[in-house]
Design an enzyme around this catalytic site. Structure first.
Site, PDB file in Angstrom:
ATOM      1  N   PRO A   1       0.823   7.731  -1.665  1.00 24.34           N
ATOM      2  CA  PRO A   1       0.265   8.806  -0.820  1.00 24.34           C
ATOM      3  C   PRO A   1      -0.097   8.258   0.562  1.00 24.34           C
ATOM      4  O   PRO A   1      -1.174   7.704   0.770  1.00 24.34           O
ATOM      5  CB  PRO A   1      -0.979   9.256  -1.604  1.00 24.34           C
ATOM      6  CG  PRO A   1      -1.380   8.060  -2.415  1.00 24.34           C
ATOM      7  CD  PRO A   1      -0.114   7.320  -2.739  1.00 24.34           C
TER       8      PRO A   1
ATOM      9  N   ASP B   1      -2.168   3.459   2.361  1.00 24.15           N
ATOM     10  CA  ASP B   1      -2.070   3.909   0.975  1.00 24.15           C
ATOM     11  C   ASP B   1      -3.437   4.446   0.560  1.00 24.15           C
ATOM     12  O   ASP B   1      -4.401   3.691   0.393  1.00 24.15           O
ATOM     13  CB  ASP B   1      -1.658   2.733   0.085  1.00 24.15           C
ATOM     14  CG  ASP B   1      -1.430   3.147  -1.368  1.00 24.15           C
ATOM     15  OD1 ASP B   1      -1.857   4.257  -1.743  1.00 24.15           O
ATOM     16  OD2 ASP B   1      -0.837   2.347  -2.123  1.00 24.15           O
ATOM     17  N   HIS B   2      -3.538   5.771   0.397  1.00 24.97           N
ATOM     18  CA  HIS B   2      -4.837   6.399   0.137  1.00 24.97           C
ATOM     19  C   HIS B   2      -5.375   6.060  -1.252  1.00 24.97           C
ATOM     20  O   HIS B   2      -6.558   6.289  -1.526  1.00 24.97           O
ATOM     21  CB  HIS B   2      -4.727   7.924   0.297  1.00 24.97           C
ATOM     22  CG  HIS B   2      -5.968   8.549   0.842  1.00 24.97           C
ATOM     23  ND1 HIS B   2      -7.225   8.022   0.658  1.00 24.97           N
ATOM     24  CD2 HIS B   2      -6.139   9.662   1.598  1.00 24.97           C
ATOM     25  CE1 HIS B   2      -8.122   8.792   1.239  1.00 24.97           C
ATOM     26  NE2 HIS B   2      -7.485   9.790   1.839  1.00 24.97           N
ATOM     27  N   ARG B   3      -4.539   5.507  -2.120  1.00 22.41           N
ATOM     28  CA  ARG B   3      -5.033   5.107  -3.441  1.00 22.41           C
ATOM     29  C   ARG B   3      -5.992   3.935  -3.343  1.00 22.41           C
ATOM     30  O   ARG B   3      -6.902   3.788  -4.162  1.00 22.41           O
ATOM     31  CB  ARG B   3      -3.867   4.721  -4.355  1.00 22.41           C
ATOM     32  CG  ARG B   3      -2.877   5.834  -4.643  1.00 22.41           C
ATOM     33  CD  ARG B   3      -1.690   5.305  -5.424  1.00 22.41           C
ATOM     34  NE  ARG B   3      -1.012   4.228  -4.706  1.00 22.41           N
ATOM     35  CZ  ARG B   3      -0.020   3.499  -5.234  1.00 22.41           C
ATOM     36  NH1 ARG B   3       0.389   3.739  -6.474  1.00 22.41           N
ATOM     37  NH2 ARG B   3       0.557   2.549  -4.520  1.00 22.41           N
ATOM     38  N   ALA B   4      -5.782   3.079  -2.342  1.00 15.21           N
ATOM     39  CA  ALA B   4      -6.555   1.846  -2.255  1.00 15.21           C
ATOM     40  C   ALA B   4      -7.462   1.778  -1.038  1.00 15.21           C
ATOM     41  O   ALA B   4      -8.466   1.065  -1.055  1.00 15.21           O
ATOM     42  CB  ALA B   4      -5.601   0.642  -2.231  1.00 15.21           C
TER      43      ALA B   4
END
Length: 471
Positions: A271, A443-446
């Site tokens: 994402p 990376d919006h996950r991290a």
């Protein structure tokens, strides 16, 4: 019994299935020592030097340099003691059975490997470098290889080269010129210019009786056009005839396949979100000129940006990360991958611990990696890992762009061109300054938006006050 060992195609990385033996550094019959370079092997993205792990003699070379790709585990050569007999070598080759290659094989060791594909009897015998598929096509179609010029590396004949050679030569549909009579013979009543005669022949105009307005009564182009009806005159030009516009089909090479697959997966599975900022660059440009003279270095603007990014990453370790499954790996130092266009496609060699290097050291390391990339000699060690990436298209005039994250990294910085822009001074006056556009893909996950924004703020501060890079 003599100590006889196989030398097989090694396996570097999970995705490697085959390699090309690019160059032998030893010949059949040569003795070599441990640590000596034996050969160069090319994979989809790298060229690695293979070093000997023991002392021996090259008793039999089974795969010549520059040939077709060999599967992992394929028998390339046989190493043995000098006292081993030819019968023993023959027996060893005949009885060699490669096994499982799930575990990476080391060069020079009897690593298990899959059985090499059995080569079909060749109908065309040639010593020119040619790909396997190109050779099959040439055999099936009866192509003459002596008339084909290879477009691959080192003149290698590709499948596309054979396809083009087999295509029938296009025959242009020439309409020819309009037949005209020679200039009127002496004494003839018709006295016209060649173009007037051509137009008259095209449109069926009889020049007999036409009164010319040119010198000495010569019939000119205008005289003939005046006799042609308006619709016909509009169509006097030759009709447009489309030419052959069929595409030249260029299959993906090994590097392009890997890049396409990885970028597609990254864009689909990560994402992305983007943060944009611009920084004043006049101070950095001026400091670079002075610092390069003092340090005796040729550091580029990109080298200074790599240094600034490395320092910002150390101050914001939440951005200096990799994503592995559902775990985030944070690193104390910044290993920065720089995007380089090479003959094999886009590659990303890594400047290790860039935060600990001086500008002159960083410039030297960057130049070394770029030279290796452009020569197609990057090794797995040069490419493996990395905690952050920088892609700079500003040197090509691109003002701003968005880059795709290179997994397992969690961020990449896209650097645009330095441009002159108007700014308002405190007193209300207008002035111009150099500014550089930066876009951070995250990376919006991290990484959260606030963490990315804080990193960019620190990076902007380092660029606008570049003396901090030498603190």
């Amino acid at each position: 019994m003599a100590d006889i060992r196989p030398f097989c195609m090694p396996k570097w990385g999970i995705e490697m299935t085959e390699g090309v033996l690019a160059e032998w550094q030893v010949a059949q019959g040569d003795a070599f020592k441990r640590g000596q370079t034996l050969c160069l092997i090319e994979t989809a993205k790298i060229t690695n030097e293979v070093e000997a792990e023991y002392d021996a003699v090259v008793r039999r070379v089974l795969v010549p340099a520059g040939g077709e790709a060999q599967p992992v585990g394929a028998l390339l050569a046989v190493f043995a003691e000098a006292g081993a007999s030819e019968d023993e070598i023959d027996a060893f080759v005949a009885g060699f059975r490669p096994a499982d290659t799930a575990v990476a094989a080391k060069a020079g060791t009897p690593a298990p490997a899959p059985t090499p594909a059995r080569a079909e009897p060749a109908k065309i015998v040639t010593n020119r470098p040619i790909s396997p598929e190109a050779l099959k096509l040439a055999e099936s179609e009866g192509a003459d290889l002596s008339t084909i010029e290879g477009s691959g590396r080192d003149g290698r004949i590709t499948y596309q080269d054979v396809q083009q050679a087999l295509r029938p030569q296009a025959q242009p549909a020439l309409r020819g010129t309009v037949p005209l009579h020679d200039e009127a013979p002496r004494g003839s009543a018709v006295f016209a210019s060649p173009l007037a005669r051509r137009l008259a022949a095209l449109h069926g105009v009889d020049l007999a009786g036409v009164r010319g307005t040119g010198a000495r009564g010569r019939i000119s182009k205008g005289d003939v056009l005046a006799l042609i009806p308006a619709p016909a005159a509009a169509n006097a030009a030759a009709p447009f005839v489309p030419v052959d516009n069929r595409p030249q089909v260029v299959p993906f090479d090994g590097v392009r396949k890997v890049v396409a697959r990885r970028l597609t997966e990254a864009k689909q599975q990560i994402p992305h979100f983007y943060l944009r900022v611009s920084a004043a660059a006049d101070a950095l440009v001026a400091l670079r000129k002075t610092a390069n003279l003092v340090l005796g270095a040729k550091a580029s603007i990109n080298d200074y940006l790599v240094k600034a990014s490395a320092l910002a990453l150390v101050r914001h370790p939440e951005v200096n990360v990799q994503v592995h499954g559902e775990a985030i790996h944070r690193f104390p130092h910044a290993d920065i991958a720089i995007a380089v266009a090479s003959p094999k496609g886009l590659v990303t060699p890594i400047v290790r611990q860039a935060d600990r290097l001086r500008i002159d050291q960083l410039a030297t390391e960057t130049r070394r990696l770029i030279d290796k990339a452009q020569a197609g000699r990057l090794s797995m060690e040069d490419m493996d890992g990395g905690t952050f990436s920088i892609s700079n298209l500003g040197m090509m005039g691109v003002e701003e762009f968005d880059a795709i994250i290179n997994p397992p990294q969690a961020a990449i910085l896209a650097v645009g061109a330095v441009t002159r822009q108007p700014v308002e001074l405190p007193g209300g006056d207008l002035a111009f300054e150099s500014r550089i556009a930066l876009t951070l893909s995250v990376d919006h996950r991290a990484i959260d938006g606030a963490a990315g924004a804080q990193f960019l703020a620190t990076l902007k501060g380092l660029i606008e006050d570049p003396e901090q890079l030498f603190a």
